[in-house]
Every structure is written in C-alpha cells, then in structure tokens.
Design a protein around this motif. Structure first.
Motif, short mmCIF file in Angstrom:
data_model
loop_
_atom_site.label_atom_id
_atom_site.label_comp_id
_atom_site.label_asym_id
_atom_site.label_seq_id
_atom_site.Cartn_x
_atom_site.Cartn_y
_atom_site.Cartn_z
N GLY A 133 88.95 45.92 36.96
CA GLY A 133 89.84 47.08 36.89
C GLY A 133 89.21 48.31 36.29
O GLY A 133 89.87 49.33 36.12
N GLY A 134 87.93 48.21 35.88
CA GLY A 134 87.26 49.41 35.40
C GLY A 134 87.06 49.48 33.90
O GLY A 134 87.18 48.49 33.18
N ALA A 182 76.21 47.90 40.46
CA ALA A 182 77.02 47.42 41.58
C ALA A 182 77.91 46.25 41.20
O ALA A 182 78.99 46.06 41.77
CB ALA A 182 76.12 47.04 42.75
N ASN A 183 77.47 45.43 40.25
CA ASN A 183 78.25 44.25 39.86
C ASN A 183 79.34 44.55 38.85
O ASN A 183 80.07 43.64 38.43
CB ASN A 183 77.33 43.16 39.31
CG ASN A 183 76.44 42.57 40.38
OD1 ASN A 183 76.84 42.46 41.53
ND2 ASN A 183 75.22 42.20 40.02
N LEU A 184 79.45 45.82 38.42
CA LEU A 184 80.50 46.22 37.48
C LEU A 184 81.25 47.41 38.08
O LEU A 184 81.02 48.55 37.69
CB LEU A 184 79.91 46.58 36.11
CG LEU A 184 79.28 45.43 35.31
CD1 LEU A 184 78.63 45.97 34.04
CD2 LEU A 184 80.32 44.38 34.97
N LEU A 187 82.15 51.28 36.63
CA LEU A 187 81.38 51.62 35.43
C LEU A 187 80.15 52.47 35.75
O LEU A 187 79.39 52.82 34.85
CB LEU A 187 80.94 50.35 34.71
CG LEU A 187 82.06 49.49 34.12
CD1 LEU A 187 81.47 48.36 33.30
CD2 LEU A 187 83.00 50.32 33.26
N GLU A 188 79.95 52.78 37.01
CA GLU A 188 78.81 53.63 37.39
C GLU A 188 79.01 55.03 36.83
O GLU A 188 80.07 55.64 37.00
CB GLU A 188 78.69 53.70 38.91
CG GLU A 188 77.45 54.40 39.40
CD GLU A 188 76.25 53.47 39.54
OE1 GLU A 188 75.13 53.99 39.62
OE2 GLU A 188 76.44 52.26 39.56
#
Length: 404
Positions: A133-134, A182-184, A187-188
C-alpha cells in the motif's frame, strides 16, 4: 572503525534531522571511552586496576571514564570481587540493555526485524509479511514492529537509539532517496529515511539489502577478515554488494552492484530485456524455470525441484543448471574485472546451493586466468538482517562512545 561500518553522509543527514543525535554530536565522548566499553563488552565485570591495564591508561583516568558511564546509566557497580572494602575493590560491568539498536530487512514479501543490545545480543526477533500500500503503510508497520520487539524483550522503546534498514533498492548515499525499487511499489523516489527517522525518533540508516548481507558476512560469516569482497545474491531477484579496501562501494546514486542490469548476450537479449534487468531475467528464479521448460520440463516446477531433479540425474535439469552456472560465472567475471575481490560469496536461495557453486567455480576457472575463491554464504536467509543489526549497533556505539 572500518569504513564500511557507518555510511558517513547519511549519518550527517541523520544528525541534522534528529535533536538527540545533534546533542550527542556536539558532546563528543572522552578519549579512551570507546576502548573501555569494548573491554567491558569482551570481559564482563572488572575492577579499576584491571580496566586501567587493559585500556592502557591510569586508574585515575579509568575512574573519570567510569564516572561518565555511570552518569549516563551505562555501567553498574557489581560489588567487590574479593570481599574487601574500598573503591579499588569494586567491579564494574556494562549495562548492555541501557541502549538498544533495531535492524530491519525489508523485502517485497516479508520483513525480518530484530532488537539487539550493546553487545550485539539479540533480545527479540520476528518475521512478518510486508505491508502493501505504499509509504504510509510501510512506515506504520516498521513502528509497530519496533513496539512489538520492545515488548517482547521487556524493555522500554525509548532505549532504542539507532536503527538500520535494508531495502531491495538502490539508496542514494547523499539523500537517502530510493531508486530501482521495483519490489517495493510506491517507494520509488520517496524519502523513506526522513519518514522513518521521524516515526522512530532515533537516527536511522537505510542501505541496500545486499550491501547489508555483505556486511553480515564480513562481521560474522564467510567474509570475516576480508577487505576486498563481493557478495552475489541469487534468488527471485539478483544483486551484488561490493567492498573495496574495507569500504562499501555504493556509487554516485547508490546503484553500485546492481548486476541485474548486466547486458550479457543470450537468445533473449532485446532492448526491452536490457532495460528491465537482463541478467536477472536469465539467472533469477523465473529465468531458471523458463530454461528448464525450454528443454521440455514442466513449466510450473519450482527451482528447488529442478535442483532436486538434477541431483537425481535428470538430464534436462542438469543441462539447466550447467547453463545457469555459465551465466553466473560471466557475471562474476565482470565483477572481478572491475573491482578485483579476494573472495566472492554466493548467497540467496539459489546462489548458496553447493551444486551450483561447484559448477560456477569450474566455469570461472575456464573463463578467467586468476583463480578467485567462491564460497557459500553461511549466514543464509538471515544475512541481510545480520548486516542491519551490525550496522545499527556500530552506529549506536559510535554515537555513544566515539569511533574505534
């Protein structure tokens, strides 16, 4: 102190956003205080004369240093060891739970977290699924885990004075901003560092998870005593941590070691695959299953099952692993040519398999004229968490007692 133990640029940034850290920075610890604490950690309760001898200072200096620690609540008087009265007969011991450190290894599917004391002893540890969800959800989960660990250990959370967090992303060493995350999802390019520092109310270091796995290996695993070492993690994804002359190599944007993007030649090479991480598409778990299916194997079989089939003599599985070893060896040759490590440690669910390491060693011998030892990680799936705990404890020790 070794260069790798503290990410200096983020520490300066941490002190700028943390009032307690700022206060500690302006009140530098007395000389020899760190040495005295290290002696107490290694030896337990000691009297002043023994401490003076171990540290190499006078008994008066030891008394002054002990006074500083007593005022901070970091030592306790253990009582006379010989039953005789007098200050010289008193023994002193460190209160290892007076200040604590947190470590988190945040992955795309799970978070490993633990709480350690000044000695590095684990007081509480847990593994939970990663919240989706970020940013807000992840920060909230980390705070909840900190509270849970403190309760499990029976300590007050305000004693936590340092935290290190590993993430599957490149971490800009100057800003703490994440990229290649990419896996989170969500969060970029966000400032996870600032949010966690505020939420946890203590200095926080954020580091690439494979870099922390490397630190774990250097601290207590296969890489002890090494100053030039590469850690290559092979599993669902692919990454590498690099240490050169005792210093963790991060790069301008924190992307050093992102070997997922190596453009190795293969029948699947396209501009799109290169942009998405071509090396990872070949040697990651999805690539291994695809290679097995290409040889007529079942498309839904797990990588673990493919290795088991190879052990049983299945020709398709053996060919798949042989091909995998050749690709991995090419990746390692690229690292060797650039940073010249004295040791390569292979970790992750795929990388630590002994049958793969044997094949990679043989491939490497055929492709590179100078032999480089390749060994399996002996910290296993806990490598990232071990590195996070070591970084957090070292940060705690430096802030409280000064550099080594």
């Amino acid at each position: 102190m070794e260069d790798w133990q503290i990410n200096q640029a983020p520490r300066e940034r941490q002190r700028a956003v943390s009032g307690s850290a700022k206060a500690r920075a302006s009140d530098s610890p007395p000389r020899h205080l760190r040495q005295l604490v290290e002696v107490l950690i290694d030896s337990g309760a000691l009297q002043r004369p023994a401490l003076a001898k171990r540290v190499g200072v006078s008994k008066q200096t030891v008394s002054e240093l002990l006074s500083v620690l007593e005022q901070r609540g970091l030592v306790q008087v253990a009582g006379p060891l010989n039953g005789l009265p007098g200050r010289s007969s008193l023994s002193y011991a460190l209160r290892p739970d007076a200040a604590l450190a947190l470590g988190f290894d945040i992955g795309g599917t799970k978070i490993a977290a633990a709480l350690v004391d000044l000695r590095g002893a684990v007081l509480a540890e847990t593994v939970v699924p990663t919240a989706v969800g970020g940013l807000d959800q992840l920060v909230g989960q980390v705070v909840d885990l900190a509270e849970t660990l403190a309760r499990s250990a029976g300590v007050q959370r305000f004693r936590v004075q340092a935290c290190a967090v590993g993430v599957p992303a490149a971490v800009n060493p100057a800003t703490g901003i994440l990229n290649l995350a990419a896996n989170l999802p969500g969060l970029e390019a966000v400032d996870l560092h600032a949010r966690l520092t505020k939420a946890l109310n203590c200095p926080v270091s954020i580091e690439n998870d494979v870099n922390l796995a490397l630190l774990g290996e250097v601290a207590s695993g296969s890489g002890q005593g090494k100053r030039d070492i590469a850690f290559v993690a092979l599993g669902t994804g692919v990454g590498a941590g690099l240490m050169v002359n005792g210093r963790l190599l991060r790069g301008a944007n924190g992307g050093a070691g992102e070997i997922a993007y190596l453009p190795l030649p293969d029948h699947r090479t396209t501009a799109r695959s290169l942009a998405q991480g071509h090396f990872e598409t070949i040697v990651g778990e999805a690539g291994i299953r695809e290679a097995f299916a290409r040889r007529g194997g079942a498309a839904d079989v797990s990588v673990r099952a493919i290795f088991d089939l190879a052990t049983a003599g299945d020709t398709r599985a053996l060919q798949t692993i042989d091909e995998l070893a050749g690709h991995v060896a090419l990746g390692i040759v690229s690292l060797i040519a650039l940073v010249d490590p004295e040791l390569v440690v292979l970790g992750g669910s795929v990388g630590a398999r002994p049958e793969l390491i044997e094949r990679v060693q043989a491939e490497l011998a055929a492709r590179f004229e100078r032999p480089v030892p390749i060994v399996a990680s002996n910290t296993g799936a806990r490598a990232g968490l071990a590195g996070a705990l070591e970084m957090a404890r070292r940060q705690l020790m430096a802030d409280l007692f000064g550099e080594e």
